[in-house]
Design an enzyme around this catalytic site. Structure first.
Site, PDB file in Angstrom:
ATOM      1  N   ASP A  13       0.815  -1.227   0.000  1.00 27.60           N
ATOM      2  CA  ASP A  13       0.000   0.000   0.000  1.00 27.60           C
ATOM      3  C   ASP A  13       0.843   1.269   0.000  1.00 27.60           C
ATOM      4  O   ASP A  13       0.427   2.296   0.547  1.00 27.60           O
ATOM      5  CB  ASP A  13      -0.948   0.041   1.223  1.00 27.60           C
ATOM      6  CG  ASP A  13      -1.775  -1.214   1.339  1.00 27.60           C
ATOM      7  OD1 ASP A  13      -2.288  -1.648   0.310  1.00 27.60           O
ATOM      8  OD2 ASP A  13      -1.892  -1.752   2.456  1.00 27.60           O
ATOM      9  N   LYS A  16       2.306   2.212  -5.122  1.00 27.46           N
ATOM     10  CA  LYS A  16       2.980   1.686  -6.326  1.00 27.46           C
ATOM     11  C   LYS A  16       2.175   1.982  -7.588  1.00 27.46           C
ATOM     12  O   LYS A  16       2.732   2.288  -8.630  1.00 27.46           O
ATOM     13  CB  LYS A  16       3.186   0.168  -6.195  1.00 27.46           C
ATOM     14  CG  LYS A  16       4.164  -0.215  -5.092  1.00 27.46           C
ATOM     15  CD  LYS A  16       4.265  -1.716  -4.961  1.00 27.46           C
ATOM     16  CE  LYS A  16       3.026  -2.332  -4.391  1.00 27.46           C
ATOM     17  NZ  LYS A  16       2.736  -2.034  -2.999  1.00 27.46           N
ATOM     18  N   GLY A  17       0.837   1.884  -7.465  1.00 21.28           N
ATOM     19  CA  GLY A  17      -0.028   2.125  -8.624  1.00 21.28           C
ATOM     20  C   GLY A  17       0.164   3.528  -9.147  1.00 21.28           C
ATOM     21  O   GLY A  17       0.308   3.753 -10.345  1.00 21.28           O
ATOM     22  N   ASN A  38      -5.340  -9.595  -4.459  1.00 22.80           N
ATOM     23  CA  ASN A  38      -5.093  -9.105  -3.095  1.00 22.80           C
ATOM     24  C   ASN A  38      -4.539  -7.684  -3.136  1.00 22.80           C
ATOM     25  O   ASN A  38      -4.593  -6.952  -2.172  1.00 22.80           O
ATOM     26  CB  ASN A  38      -4.150 -10.045  -2.317  1.00 22.80           C
ATOM     27  CG  ASN A  38      -2.903 -10.426  -3.096  1.00 22.80           C
ATOM     28  OD1 ASN A  38      -2.800 -10.170  -4.283  1.00 22.80           O
ATOM     29  ND2 ASN A  38      -1.969 -11.065  -2.422  1.00 22.80           N
ATOM     30  N   GLY A  40      -4.305  -3.725  -4.418  1.00 26.36           N
ATOM     31  CA  GLY A  40      -5.259  -2.675  -4.768  1.00 26.36           C
ATOM     32  C   GLY A  40      -4.463  -1.447  -5.136  1.00 26.36           C
ATOM     33  O   GLY A  40      -3.861  -0.824  -4.272  1.00 26.36           O
ATOM     34  N   HIS A  41      -4.389  -1.149  -6.411  1.00 22.68           N
ATOM     35  CA  HIS A  41      -3.582  -0.022  -6.854  1.00 22.68           C
ATOM     36  C   HIS A  41      -4.485   1.138  -7.265  1.00 22.68           C
ATOM     37  O   HIS A  41      -5.223   1.042  -8.239  1.00 22.68           O
ATOM     38  CB  HIS A  41      -2.660  -0.451  -7.996  1.00 22.68           C
ATOM     39  CG  HIS A  41      -1.585  -1.396  -7.537  1.00 22.68           C
ATOM     40  ND1 HIS A  41      -0.744  -2.063  -8.383  1.00 22.68           N
ATOM     41  CD2 HIS A  41      -1.218  -1.770  -6.287  1.00 22.68           C
ATOM     42  CE1 HIS A  41       0.100  -2.809  -7.670  1.00 22.68           C
ATOM     43  NE2 HIS A  41      -0.185  -2.646  -6.400  1.00 22.68           N
ATOM     44  N   GLN A 222       2.088  -5.708  -3.293  1.00 16.24           N
ATOM     45  CA  GLN A 222       2.476  -5.888  -1.885  1.00 16.24           C
ATOM     46  C   GLN A 222       3.834  -5.224  -1.605  1.00 16.24           C
ATOM     47  O   GLN A 222       4.195  -4.297  -2.296  1.00 16.24           O
ATOM     48  CB  GLN A 222       2.481  -7.374  -1.493  1.00 16.24           C
ATOM     49  CG  GLN A 222       1.108  -8.029  -1.485  1.00 16.24           C
ATOM     50  CD  GLN A 222       0.664  -8.559  -2.823  1.00 16.24           C
ATOM     51  OE1 GLN A 222       1.425  -9.154  -3.538  1.00 16.24           O
ATOM     52  NE2 GLN A 222      -0.576  -8.334  -3.177  1.00 16.24           N
ATOM     53  N   VAL A 298      -8.771  -3.089  -0.968  1.00 13.54           N
ATOM     54  CA  VAL A 298      -9.459  -4.355  -1.241  1.00 13.54           C
ATOM     55  C   VAL A 298     -10.457  -4.670  -0.139  1.00 13.54           C
ATOM     56  O   VAL A 298     -11.617  -4.974  -0.389  1.00 13.54           O
ATOM     57  CB  VAL A 298      -8.431  -5.510  -1.383  1.00 13.54           C
ATOM     58  CG1 VAL A 298      -9.131  -6.837  -1.634  1.00 13.54           C
ATOM     59  CG2 VAL A 298      -7.453  -5.218  -2.496  1.00 13.54           C
ATOM     60  N   ARG A 303      -5.998   0.737   8.216  1.00 16.45           N
ATOM     61  CA  ARG A 303      -4.600   0.278   8.261  1.00 16.45           C
ATOM     62  C   ARG A 303      -3.956   0.692   9.577  1.00 16.45           C
ATOM     63  O   ARG A 303      -4.266   1.761  10.114  1.00 16.45           O
ATOM     64  CB  ARG A 303      -3.818   0.876   7.087  1.00 16.45           C
ATOM     65  CG  ARG A 303      -4.306   0.366   5.768  1.00 16.45           C
ATOM     66  CD  ARG A 303      -3.505   0.964   4.612  1.00 16.45           C
ATOM     67  NE  ARG A 303      -4.081   0.528   3.345  1.00 16.45           N
ATOM     68  CZ  ARG A 303      -4.232   1.290   2.266  1.00 16.45           C
ATOM     69  NH1 ARG A 303      -3.813   2.532   2.289  1.00 16.45           N
ATOM     70  NH2 ARG A 303      -4.778   0.815   1.176  1.00 16.45           N
ATOM     71  N   SER A 411       5.798  12.475  -3.596  1.00 19.33           N
ATOM     72  CA  SER A 411       4.413  12.707  -3.979  1.00 19.33           C
ATOM     73  C   SER A 411       3.707  13.506  -2.893  1.00 19.33           C
ATOM     74  O   SER A 411       3.856  13.221  -1.705  1.00 19.33           O
ATOM     75  CB  SER A 411       3.746  11.352  -4.196  1.00 19.33           C
ATOM     76  OG  SER A 411       2.359  11.498  -4.257  1.00 19.33           O
TER      77      SER A 411
HETATM   78  P1  IMP Z   1      -2.991 -12.527   1.335  1.00 21.76           P
HETATM   79  O1  IMP Z   1      -2.042 -11.977   0.335  1.00 21.76           O
HETATM   80  O2  IMP Z   1      -4.423 -12.221   1.013  1.00 21.76           O
HETATM   81  O3  IMP Z   1      -2.766 -13.985   1.592  1.00 21.76           O
HETATM   82  O4  IMP Z   1      -2.723 -11.800   2.738  1.00 21.76           O
HETATM   83  C1  IMP Z   1      -1.531 -12.009   3.473  1.00 21.76           C
HETATM   84  C2  IMP Z   1      -1.048 -10.722   4.130  1.00 21.76           C
HETATM   85  O5  IMP Z   1      -0.620  -9.822   3.127  1.00 21.76           O
HETATM   86  C3  IMP Z   1      -2.120  -9.994   4.936  1.00 21.76           C
HETATM   87  O6  IMP Z   1      -1.497  -9.343   6.031  1.00 21.76           O
HETATM   88  C4  IMP Z   1      -2.625  -8.958   3.954  1.00 21.76           C
HETATM   89  O7  IMP Z   1      -3.207  -7.850   4.596  1.00 21.76           O
HETATM   90  C5  IMP Z   1      -1.339  -8.600   3.256  1.00 21.76           C
HETATM   91  N1  IMP Z   1      -1.557  -8.090   1.891  1.00 21.76           N
HETATM   92  C6  IMP Z   1      -1.831  -8.789   0.782  1.00 21.76           C
HETATM   93  N2  IMP Z   1      -1.921  -7.985  -0.270  1.00 21.76           N
HETATM   94  C7  IMP Z   1      -1.671  -6.750   0.160  1.00 21.76           C
HETATM   95  C8  IMP Z   1      -1.576  -5.477  -0.481  1.00 21.76           C
HETATM   96  O8  IMP Z   1      -1.733  -5.327  -1.690  1.00 21.76           O
HETATM   97  N3  IMP Z   1      -1.298  -4.430   0.351  1.00 21.76           N
HETATM   98  C9  IMP Z   1      -1.082  -4.567   1.678  1.00 21.76           C
HETATM   99  N4  IMP Z   1      -1.146  -5.730   2.304  1.00 21.76           N
HETATM  100  C10 IMP Z   1      -1.426  -6.810   1.551  1.00 21.76           C
END
Ligand code: IMP
Length: 426
Positions: A13, A16-17, A38, A40-41, A222, A298, A303, A411
């Protein structure tokens, strides 16, 4: 050669997007090489806000080839919804290529993701429940279904039948509802038909572009601290969001990876469970959360918020070869009297400069801080480094000193225009 890897240098988060979208103005190709929906950009331009989940951030520019590479796990239903959503908003002229080696995410993956979390109780990871972990587990277990097979009806049907036998056994044992292979097939074969024209060997597309000296942006999802190997295991995602994973996950040779741009917030956030040494609570955390809109793209979860952690940034630099930094959401820090930057941890009375491998140790570390004077000025209209109030300039210089990475971009707001490049990138 013009390749640039964009890596999240914290817990995801980081923005990056936005950076990908900004740099994509110069790119020929944008590649997503790992993760799935998973991510979200969020991208904002000309007053339009888009939240991308699995589709690369170059999709808005018809000249850019967007690649969803072999290292991704793609939920066909969600991906099509995302694509239709973009089309409904006028994004109709795009180039999309989906790897025939990427794995697909099916409804039983999400069901299992939720079930594992529930059974773990207090030890839950806090996943996005999109089935990402179970889909990667199937890949490693060699019972996953790949795009190239998914788009061939007979093969998909047969693979689904075998995989579902195993999955239903597990679901039954967990006391969950079983899935019907025919029902999934009937629904998903329609998606396969629609996705088929996009599916190809994306590694070949990339090779053609590399030969032409095209500019290629690898858009990480991520962040390094969520890396399956190097992150705060088990509170991580199931792929590797590091620069090192890019060649493997996109099918290009490592020698093509030139520069790695680490994206970091001017502070730190984390969603989900797991140690977070610089975490803060109370009024200041609430202020940052509200001003920075720190709610999951997502899952909408609030946070967790903390001070900037240069131990984590240095770790990300070391693991990912980061040689430039992009400092995001800098404007959020205006109006805070004193800012703290973590320069080291203390563990059992000793100063350390790295991330301990075990969570038992990591949850015991105490952050050591440098206090930096804040600033009150609104910086959202700043157009160059020199326009920043002196304390804000000093904040950037201190990060560079502590991480030994040049801050090449910062930014000051969500819009494309609020991106200030200090040094030429890409
Ligand atoms: P998963 O990727 O859904 O299996 O989640 C595993 C961990 O990665 C959790 O703590 C999620 O909140 C975190 N996570 C997965 N994708 C993102 C992302 O794009 N941004 C921030 N945290 C992420």
């Amino acid at each position: 050669m013009g390749t640039l890897v964009i890596v999240g240098s914290q817990w995801g988060d980081e923005g990056k997007g936005k950076v990908t979208d900004y740099l994509a103005q110069k790119a020929d190709v944008v590649v997503r090489s790992q993760g799935g929906n998973n991510a979200g950009h969020t991208i904002l331009f000309d007053g339009n806000k888009f939240a991308l989940r699995s589709i690369p951030s170059g999709i808005f520019n018809p000249k850019i080839k967007n690649i969803m590479a072999n290292g991704m796990v793609i939920d066909p239903k969600q991906m099509l919804e995302e694509l239709h959503g973009l089309e409904a908003r006028g994004i109709k002229d795009y180039q999309l290529f989906i790897s025939n080696r990427a794995h697909i995410v099916l409804p039983y993956h999400a069901a299992l993701d939720g079930a594992y979390e529930q059974f773990k109780g207090e030890k839950k990871i806090g996943t996005t429940k999109r089935g990402i972990g179970p889909a990667y587990a199937d890949k490693a277990n060699r019972i996953g279904i790949r795009m190239g097979d998914f788009i061939q009806p007979d093969i998909f049907k047969e693979q689904l039948r075998i995989t579902l036998k195993i999955k239903n056994m597990e679901l039954r044992q967990l006391g969950l509802e079983e899935f019907d292979a025919d029902a999934i097939y009937d629904e998903y074969s329609k998606y396969a038909l629609e996705i088929k024209p996009f599916v190809c060997d994306t590694s070949l597309v990339l090779e053609e572009e590399l030969v032409k000296d095209s500019k290629i942006l690898f858009e990480g999802a991520q962040g390094v601290m969520l890396c399956l190997d190097h992150g705060t295991y088990p509170y991580v995602t199931s792929s590797s969001p590091t620069g090192a994973s890019v060649p493997l996950n996109s099918g290009v040779a490592p020698r093509y990876i030139q520069d790695v741009l680490g994206i970091c917030k001017a502070y730190t956030t984390r969603v989900g469970e797991g140690p977070f040494p610089t975490e803060i609570e109370g009024e200041l955390a609430d202020q940052i959360r509200e001003k920075g809109h720190e709610y999951g793209t997502v899952t909408k979860r609030p946070r967790r918020v903390g001070y900037l952690d240069c131990v984590a940034l240095n770790y990300a630099r070391r693991i990912s070869g980061i040689n430039h930094l992009a400092l995001m959401l800098f404007d959020v820090l205006s109006g805070i009297e004193t800012l703290k930057i973590c320069y080291a941890y203390e563990l059992d009375g000793k100063q350390i400069q790295t991330i301990p491998a075990t969570n038992q140790e990591y949850s015991r570390v105490k952050p050591l801080y440098i206090d930096m004077p804040g600033w009150n000025e609104d910086i959202t209209n700043v157009t160059c480094f020199e326009d920043l109030p002196i304390p804000a300039q000093n904040y950037i210089r201190k990060i560079e000193e502590l991480t030994k990475i040049k801050v090449s971009l910062f930014s000051v707001g969500p819009d494309r225009k609020q991106t200030i490049q200090i040094e030429e990138l890409f």
